[in-house]
Design an enzyme around this catalytic site. Structure first.
Site, mmCIF file in Angstrom:
data_model
loop_
_atom_site.group_PDB
_atom_site.id
_atom_site.type_symbol
_atom_site.label_atom_id
_atom_site.label_comp_id
_atom_site.label_asym_id
_atom_site.label_seq_id
_atom_site.Cartn_x
_atom_site.Cartn_y
_atom_site.Cartn_z
ATOM 1 N N ARG A 1 4.822 9.006 -7.090
ATOM 2 C CA ARG A 1 4.159 10.131 -7.735
ATOM 3 C C ARG A 1 4.602 11.489 -7.211
ATOM 4 N NH1 ARG A 1 -2.219 8.781 -8.495
ATOM 5 N NH2 ARG A 1 -2.019 10.503 -9.950
ATOM 6 N N HIS B 1 4.229 5.571 -18.148
ATOM 7 C CA HIS B 1 3.456 6.282 -17.120
ATOM 8 C C HIS B 1 1.963 5.995 -17.281
ATOM 9 C CE1 HIS B 1 3.554 9.242 -13.903
ATOM 10 N NE2 HIS B 1 2.529 9.876 -14.445
ATOM 11 N N TYR C 1 -0.728 21.405 -30.564
ATOM 12 C CA TYR C 1 -0.214 22.631 -31.169
ATOM 13 C C TYR C 1 1.250 22.903 -30.799
ATOM 14 C CZ TYR C 1 -5.153 23.611 -31.967
ATOM 15 O OH TYR C 1 -6.462 23.540 -32.356
#
Length: 843
Positions: A38, A84, A128
């Site tokens: 990570r 993931h 968006y």
């Protein structure tokens, strides 16, 4: 038959587990998971797993730099569903960062829509925004389909993902990285592509002696971090430490320009800020400092940033010093920030702190592995194709026999077996011949096969030669990098200043202005700006310049600059030192503070002389004079470091005291004036340089009832101005005072018969016509006037009234403000102190 209950063999058994061991094991497993999977980047491609998965998923979706944009939500969903197994916010924030030009030095994701701003605005929702890969990201993924890197299973073993990317670019250093793991953290600054390529070329050119290459050799190419927001790096020590050890402290500053407005004021225009500094937070901090009066010279603050670039405008008050305000901003705001370098990354799955050289080596070794594996892949593919082409040529050379064998065979399998047996073909070759179309028998097609055979053989020879010569692989790495540097390289954005000071000291925050230091008989001292006194005409009554206690008299008024060092000389021959800006600033009518609050004076010790010094140099000297006419010369560097308890400056005879000091160049002339009007001029080289504890030599021979009242340094085209205790004064050209020998009585400088009328000489100064004078009486009344307003007279005249002291008052001291200081202060001293400006307007 009854169903039997099947009980596990260990049911009912209690296993004893050591809690300490269990906690250690569980914690270490968790820690390693965070470190490896990570938080830390791989040293080879410079990517954390989430960034690698995002780029790989976008590449698999066909989102190239020349394709259409796709919704960010589509990308996030692809990454989450396949590679993931974490939150969508982690994936989207990581992808958004790769599209932010203020976060990444070289963008990997081409974003369309609102992906955040340097003001700290968050990206718009993923539904968006849209994105696709940047061209540079495609270089990170190039050749991944040619068995160049290892793949591993995804979280549910349903798919495979790359464990590292081929990475044609040294991304770890290009874009840097930051992350917090368990018990460790990484913080790698971004670098400039062209500089890194230059360093890698140098390493490859000297690969046989790579162990002898030092960090200084590499820093000839890699000058330092190159942040996407530009700015400036102060000093090179932190850079050297970071590159040489993997750890360092780099001081960053924003870029600010001091501009003059049409109104005649100044403004500071901040066009670049330090890396990772929030612009809105910076502006809020400046406004807070103004409201709290920590920075009191700002009148307006606004953000004029637009598409053309950043612009934070800070308007200053009329009398403000821009450099001082800028230094205050560096000290109190994030306009100067620190980047703590921690070059930690994964090497073979383990965290390692790496130097610049080792990072570049790892990249070179990674590219060697990638090119070797790619070459082997291409070689195997070319050999397989050559094998087929050999079969084609065999068939074409014996086409009639081939056709006959095929026609006589019962089926395809028999035909293949007969071909293999008769023409010694492999199974693949035989199958290819069977699959060959009849049109390949044409003469042109035969020529194409022969040409392809030659080309494939040449490719095989080149690949075999490449694999046999590691230096050719290194040359290919150089060629690739030079091509990419030409394609993606740009100029450095971050300036590096080796001269700028990292630490902002108190003197950096002090305005360099003309001041007056006054000292009273009872030991009160204060610092007043020279502009605090309004110029008056000759013969005026002055203004109140010092409120003193009863029977306290002003004995010294010394012109200086606020950044000078003040040397105080006592009646006991000791010298003390203090920065002038450390002396409390006071109003002209206040009495100041006791000198004992500034200096560590001994009981019954009084300061009798003082001198403002700008620079302590062995080329300059300090000339000291006592009331009984003793004179001494000492190099200025003797006083460069004065301990708080003081130093011996001059040994004195009993009953004598040190009264005057002046700074000289070694080639000056000295003029000494006595109370009864005698003046003696002689060259300073008549007084040899002595040690601090020497007693000096006789400077002037005094009459029985006379004593020294002043000593000064002769200046070209200057005049000697004398002022008497009753306020009479005059100036006489220095050329009227011929040089005499040391220890003589000198010549007259005033009408000595008029002494009962005008008073004894209180002070004498060497002046120039463009200078200003400040005359102060024993009761603190101060008069400022122009030297040009003082009448020039001969040596034997008594002068005219310059100031009219009140009854019982008398002139105590005279200070000269030079024309040079007048020019530096930047304003006519004849103007009154301006009224306080309006409160700043904060936007």
């Amino acid at each position: 038959m009854a169903e039997e209950n099947i009980v596990p063999a260990n049911t009912g058994n209690i296993e004893s587990v050591d809690i300490d061991s269990q906690m250690r094991t569980a914690y270490l497993d968790y820690a390693m998971s965070v470190i490896v999977a990570r938080a830390l980047p791989d040293a080879r491609d410079g990517l954390k797993p989430v960034h690698r998965r995002i780029l790989f998923a976008m590449h698999e979706l066909g989102m190239r730099s020349n394709s259409a944009y796709k919704k960010s939500a589509r990308i996030v969903g692809e990454v989450l569903g396949k590679y993931h197994p974490h939150g969508d916010s982690a994936v989207y924030e990581s992808m958004a960062r790769m599209a932010q030009d203020f976060s990444m030095r070289y963008l990997l994701v081409d974003g369309q829509g609102n992906f955040g701003s340097v003001d700290g605005d968050s990206p718009a929702a993923m539904r968006y925004t849209e994105a696709r890969l940047q061209k540079m990201a495609e270089e990170m993924l190039a050749d991944r389909e040619k068995d160049t890197v290892d793949f591993g299973p995804n979280f549910d073993d349903s798919l495979e993902e790359p464990l590292v990317l081929p990475a044609r670019l040294p991304n770890l250093l290009l874009n840097g990285s930051s992350g917090i793991a368990v018990g460790m953290a990484t913080n790698i600054p971004p670098q400039n592509l062209r500089e890194l390529v230059g360093a890698i070329n140098y390493l490859i050119d000297n690969y046989d002696t790579i162990d002898d290459i030092t960090v200084d050799d590499l820093m000839k190419f890699v000058l330092g971090p190159d942040f996407p927001t530009g700015g400036m790096i102060v000093g090179t020590e932190g850079i050297h430490s970071a590159y040489g050890t993997g750890r360092g402290r780099i001081v960053m500053r924003g870029i600010a320009h001091i501009e003059e407005t049409k109104a005649g004021r100044y403004q500071i225009n901040i066009t670049e800020i330090p890396y990772q500094v929030n612009k809105s937070t910076l502006i809020e901090r400046i406004a807070e400092l103004v409201r709290d009066d920590k920075i009191d010279q700002i009148s307006d603050l606004r953000d004029e940033s637009d598409q053309r670039g950043m612009s934070i405008i800070i308007e200053l008050k009329r009398a403000a010093q821009p450099k001082k305000v800028l230094n205050q901003l560096y000290k109190y705001t994030a306009l100067q920030s620190t980047f703590g370098v921690q070059m930690l990354s994964l090497v073979d799955g383990e965290p390692r702190t790496l130097t610049l050289k080792r990072m570049l080596q790892i990249f070179i070794e990674h590219r060697q592995t990638v090119i070797t594996r790619r070459s082997k892949f291409e070689l195997a593919k070319a050999q397989a194709r050559l094998h087929i082409l050999d079969g084609y040529l065999t068939a074409l050379n014996s086409i009639d026999a081939i056709i006959k064998v095929i026609r006589e065979a019962e089926d395809a399998d028999t035909a293949k077996a007969n071909l293999m047996k008769r023409f010694k073909l492999s199974e693949l070759q035989a199958q290819a011949i069977l699959d060959m179309q009849l049109r390949r028998l044409a003469a042109l097609e035969r020529w194409k096969i022969e040409e392809e055979h030659k080309q494939v053989r040449a490719i095989i020879e080149n690949l075999e030669d490449l694999l046999a010569h590691p230096k050719k692989i290194l040359a290919l790495i150089q060629s690739d990098l030079n091509e990419l540097a030409e394609k993606f390289g740009d100029e450095r954005r971050t300036q590096i200043s080796a001269e700028a000071k990292e630490d902002i000291h108190d003197e950096d925050l002090v305005a360099d202005e003309a001041v007056l230091i006054s000292l009273t008989e009872r030991g009160y001292i204060k610092r007043v700006a020279a502009t605090a006194f309004k110029s008056q005409s000759r013969g005026g009554r002055g203004v109140m310049g010092h409120t003193t206690k009863d029977e306290d008299e002003v004995v010294m008024l010394i012109p200086a600059r606020s950044l000078n060092t003040m040397l105080f000389f006592s009646d006991k021959g000791k010298v003390y030192s203090e920065k002038i800006y450390q002396i409390p600033d006071s109003d002209r009518a206040t009495k100041g503070i006791p000198l004992v609050n500034v200096l560590s004076l001994e009981p019954n010790e009084k300061v009798t002389a003082a001198m403002a010094v700008g620079e302590f140099s062995a080329r300059n000297y300090c000339m000291m004079m006592t009331a009984r006419g003793k004179i001494k010369r000492v190099t200025m560097e003797e006083f460069a470091s004065v301990r708080p308890s003081g130093l011996i400056a001059m040994s004195l005879e009993e009953g004598d005291h040190l009264g005057w000091v002046r700074q000289t160049s070694g080639k000056d002339e000295i003029i000494i004036v006595t109370e009864n009007g005698q003046a003696l001029r002689f060259s300073e080289d008549k007084v040899r340089s002595m040690g601090r504890q020497a007693a000096g030599v006789q400077g002037i021979r005094l009459a029985k009832d006379d004593s020294v009242t002043s000593m000064d340094v002769v200046e070209k085209d200057g005049a000697l101005l004398v002022v008497t205790t009753r306020g009479f004064g005059k100036q006489t050209p220095l050329k009227d005072y011929s040089a005499k020998g040391r220890a003589t009585s000198g010549i007259s400088t005033i009408d000595q018969k008029a002494l009962p009328e005008v008073g004894k000489i209180a002070a004498a100064r060497v002046v120039q016509n463009a200078d200003d004078l400040t005359i102060m009486t024993s009761n603190g009344v101060t008069l400022r006037m122009k030297v040009k307003d003082v009448k020039q007279s001969g040596r034997a005249t008594k002068g005219v009234h310059l100031i009219k002291p009140n009854e019982g008052d008398s002139v105590a001291s005279v200070a000269r403000t030079s024309a040079e200081d007048l020019k530096k202060v930047g304003a006519q001293l004849s103007e009154s102190t301006e009224k306080e400006e309006a409160q700043p307007k904060l936007v």
